[in-house]
Design a protein around this motif. Structure first.
Motif, PDB file in Angstrom:
ATOM      1  N   GLY A 423      56.968  25.467  23.970  1.00 52.86           N
ATOM      2  CA  GLY A 423      57.960  25.683  22.927  1.00 52.86           C
ATOM      3  C   GLY A 423      59.143  26.476  23.449  1.00 52.86           C
ATOM      4  O   GLY A 423      59.347  26.629  24.656  1.00 52.86           O
ATOM      5  N   LEU A 424      59.955  26.988  22.532  1.00 44.85           N
ATOM      6  CA  LEU A 424      61.160  27.723  22.905  1.00 44.85           C
ATOM      7  C   LEU A 424      60.810  29.151  23.316  1.00 44.85           C
ATOM      8  O   LEU A 424      59.867  29.745  22.815  1.00 44.85           O
ATOM      9  CB  LEU A 424      62.142  27.723  21.730  1.00 44.85           C
ATOM     10  CG  LEU A 424      62.565  26.316  21.257  1.00 44.85           C
ATOM     11  CD1 LEU A 424      63.461  26.394  20.035  1.00 44.85           C
ATOM     12  CD2 LEU A 424      63.251  25.544  22.388  1.00 44.85           C
ATOM     13  N   VAL A 425      61.620  29.695  24.254  1.00 53.98           N
ATOM     14  CA  VAL A 425      61.217  30.953  24.896  1.00 53.98           C
ATOM     15  C   VAL A 425      62.244  32.070  24.777  1.00 53.98           C
ATOM     16  O   VAL A 425      62.145  33.086  25.467  1.00 53.98           O
ATOM     17  CB  VAL A 425      60.897  30.708  26.388  1.00 53.98           C
ATOM     18  CG1 VAL A 425      59.653  29.859  26.535  1.00 53.98           C
ATOM     19  CG2 VAL A 425      62.083  30.057  27.106  1.00 53.98           C
ATOM     20  N   GLY A 426      63.255  31.912  23.945  1.00 61.59           N
ATOM     21  CA  GLY A 426      64.176  33.008  23.713  1.00 61.59           C
ATOM     22  C   GLY A 426      65.162  33.215  24.836  1.00 61.59           C
ATOM     23  O   GLY A 426      65.909  32.308  25.218  1.00 61.59           O
ATOM     24  N   ALA A 427      65.162  34.419  25.416  1.00 62.69           N
ATOM     25  CA  ALA A 427      66.207  34.843  26.338  1.00 62.69           C
ATOM     26  C   ALA A 427      66.268  34.033  27.627  1.00 62.69           C
ATOM     27  O   ALA A 427      67.314  33.992  28.278  1.00 62.69           O
ATOM     28  CB  ALA A 427      66.012  36.325  26.679  1.00 62.69           C
ATOM     29  N   ASP A 428      65.187  33.395  28.031  1.00 62.43           N
ATOM     30  CA  ASP A 428      65.206  32.613  29.263  1.00 62.43           C
ATOM     31  C   ASP A 428      65.852  31.238  29.098  1.00 62.43           C
ATOM     32  O   ASP A 428      66.109  30.550  30.077  1.00 62.43           O
ATOM     33  CB  ASP A 428      63.789  32.453  29.822  1.00 62.43           C
ATOM     34  CG  ASP A 428      63.311  33.695  30.548  1.00 62.43           C
ATOM     35  OD1 ASP A 428      64.161  34.496  30.973  1.00 62.43           O
ATOM     36  OD2 ASP A 428      62.092  33.882  30.678  1.00 62.43           O
TER      37      ASP A 428
END
Length: 644
Positions: A423-428
């Motif tokens: 899924g999505l990982v934010g800051a990366d």
């Protein structure tokens, strides 16, 4: 801002062209100011720290000596590029690192002409730099390709594949090996620096080329003798035999923090007619910041921190991280099963396997940045009766897809894949988002693909993986903390291909895969409040599908919505295919699929990313209402009842 350092010299540098106006004597001061600015910026935003601090002098020297951006500078992985960004016109935005709308934490082509090649995965730099070098050579235009690659990234086979094909680039290719960990070199000091300057000088290289020409005119036995004499003369003091065998002229090792050593060597390399050249530079992670020097591993990636004390901001107490739930669950399973082995590709703590490694060091294998090898190694273990777990981030597993297909799936070997960062990982951002693994695994025959809805489900799925010996099996789970549910004392063995109903309704069915289940429940609350009785199912398995459960939900509800943290081709596609194959779509069923959009999403807070992707509770409700043609007043269209 209170922690912004005083940087009078750095304030005059807005591009590498400004940097080149400085005298060599001013460069140490500039490097000191650049280091303080990097510390201050990362203290404000969080991000990668130790690796960037280790290359401050190297970054300064490269931009001072080479003609960037005409000379194409490529940072391998890119997590060490913050000083580079400060020197290349992005200082005014450096405190937006890794934030929504801000600078990427890695190099990015769309961000600057000084980022000629985007990178966030390891070991791609030499191949890319070779491409730039050859392209310029073929076009007859000036410009070198410069790859800066860490010793860890050199553990990947791709780096050597590139070096083995680099001869055609000649002196247009420069590889700088940033050695900040491995002891592959003799001590670095004045003698080493002197020798490096000598063997990279034009005089030495011209003499070496003259000797080659003379040797070619001598009988053949003298060719080999001349080559061996040259290699011996330099190899006795410098090392680098492996790189020489790959066709590189080796220079080093030199102190990567001593600008008086770096500048003349890089100038010699820049002007050399010999090539390709590898410059071996020795640096120290976290250089110049005591907390980072003392614990470089803890300061590789950091939260916001106090620049004075080094104390990182602590997240408020909450549920355990998924990676730690996985690591602890597997460690408990291994206590009862000596066949369980754990494999990671340079991510022991990132995957939670550090706990396993401490408990069972003989059954733990960190193979370095070598995902292809990790998968086939696991396949070999499985073929010999072991129960291997390959714990690899979703985006890193992409690098080993052929091995997943050829060495695991086709042979139906029971390799267990623990897919972190799904899924999505934010800051990366996009480079680390696990957007595709359901698609690329569930399309393969013989595979079982699971997705954990919460941390308790992850424990059950780890146990299910252990007991599944009839073929490959994968469990995916996200980055970050769990939902706070209680962890089971005794894990449950899940029936392969069977989902569960977590909420029963009559009109709307939400078929969830993975951790969007909590948003599905929120959406169900809203829909129920509007008189739309809603069923929520946690399918658990993307493959094999629970056909009986899905068939029942599709035929007994007016609208069905699938939701997943994966791109097109995953759960939704498989449900639509099943419905089509069974003729269920002929009955006028309303089926809607919710998935990640067909784009690469930039970094932001995860909740913002999911809202942008249309995968939160509000988006689910909107999807259902549009499918039922509800108007603003909450009434259904023609032929639609307003309630169950």
């Amino acid at each position: 801002m209170a922690n912004v350092p005083v940087t009078p010299l750095l304030d005059t540098v807005h591009s590498p062209a400004d940097l080149r106006k400085l005298s060599p004597e001013q460069l140490p001061q500039l490097a000191d100011e650049l280091r303080q600015e990097t510390i201050s910026a990362v203290g404000t935003t969080g991000g990668h720290l130790g690796s960037g601090l280790g290359v401050v002098e190297l970054t300064t020297a490269i931009h001072y000596v080479f003609d960037t951006p005409r000379d194409r500078l490529i940072w391998d992985v890119g997590h060490q590029c913050y000083p580079h960004k400060i020197l290349t016109g992005r200082r005014d935005r450096i405190r937006t690192l890794r934030q929504g709308g801000g600078l990427s934490g890695f190099t990015k082509r769309s961000e600057s002409e000084y980022d000629p090649f985007g990178a966030a995965h390891s070991s791609t730099s030499i191949s890319a730099a070779l491409g730039f070098a050859i392209a310029n050579k073929l076009a007859g235009t000036p410009g070198k390709g410069i790859a800066v690659i860490g010793d860890g990234a050199m553990s990947a086979g791709m780096a050597y594949e590139a070096m083995n094909n680099a001869e055609a680039a000649g002196n247009r290719l420069v590889v700088i090996l940033n050695d900040n960990d491995m002891s592959i070199a003799p001590p670095v000091g004045g003698l080493s620096a002197y020798l490096s300057r000598m063997v990279s000088s034009r005089e030495f290289l011209s003499l070496r080329e003259l000797m080659k020409k003379v040797a070619r005119k001598l009988p053949r036995p003298f060719h080999s003798a001349a080559r061996k004499t040259d290699e011996f003369a330099r190899g006795m003091t410098m090392g680098g035999t492996l790189f020489e065998e790959l066709g590189f002229y080796y220079v080093g090792p030199i102190d990567g923090h001593n600008l008086e050593h770096l500048i003349p060597v890089l100038e010699n390399v820049r002007d050399a007619e010999e090539g390709p050249i590898l410059v071996h530079v020795v640096t120290k992670k976290g250089k110049g910041y005591a907390p980072a020097e003392a614990a470089a591993d803890k300061y590789h990636g950091v939260q916001k921190f106090d620049v004075i004390t080094g104390a990182q901001a602590k997240a408020p107490p909450g549920p355990p991280q998924y990676q730690n739930v996985f690591g602890e669950a597997l460690t408990k399973e291994a206590a009862n099963d000596p066949r369980i082995c754990a494999i990671t590709a340079a991510m022991p703590s990132g995957t939670g396997l550090d706990k396993f490694a401490n408990a069972y060091p003989d059954r733990f294998f960190d193979v370095g940045i070598a995902e292809q090898h990790a998968v086939t190694f696991a396949a070999g273990l499985a073929a010999q009766g072991m129960r291997p777990f390959a714990a690899i981030y979703s985006t890193f597993l992409q690098r080993a897809y052929d091995q997943v297909v050829h060495d695991v799936a086709i042979q139906n070997l029971p390799v267990r894949f623990a897919i972190d960062r799904a899924g999505l990982v934010g800051a990366d951002g996009a480079t680390h988002a696990g957007s595709f693994d359901v698609t690329y695994l569930a399309t393969l025959p013989n595979f079982v693909v699971m997705a954990a809805a919460d941390e308790a489900e992850l424990v059950h799925m780890v146990h299910t993986c252990v007991e599944h010996d009839s073929g490959p099996i994968a469990v995916r789970y996200p980055r970050g903390n769990g939902t706070g549910v209680a962890l089971p004392e005794t894990p449950e063995l899940l029936e392969i291909g069977k989902g569960r109903i977590v909420r029963e309704g009559k009109k709307v069915a939400i078929l969830s895969l993975g951790t969007r289940l909590s948003e599905a429940m929120r959406a169900a609350d809203t829909l129920d409040a509007r008189g739309l009785s809603t069923t929520v199912a946690d399918l658990r398995f993307a493959k094999p599908l629970d056909n009986a459960l899905i068939r029942r939900l599709l035929t007994s509800h007016e609208v069905a919505v699938t939701i997943e943290e994966n791109a097109v081709g995953g759960l939704g596609a498989h449900v639509l295919t099943m419905a089509s194959d069974e003729g269920l779509t002929d009955a006028g069923l309303k089926i809607r699929t919710m998935r990640l959009p067909d784009l690469f999403q930039d970094q932001d807070k995860p909740e913002v990313q999911y809202a942008q992707a249309g995968l939160d509770a509000e988006a689910i409700v909107d999807t259902v209402l549009k499918a039922l043609r509800y108007n603003e007043a909450g009434h259904g269209g023609a032929g639609q009842a307003a309630s169950a």
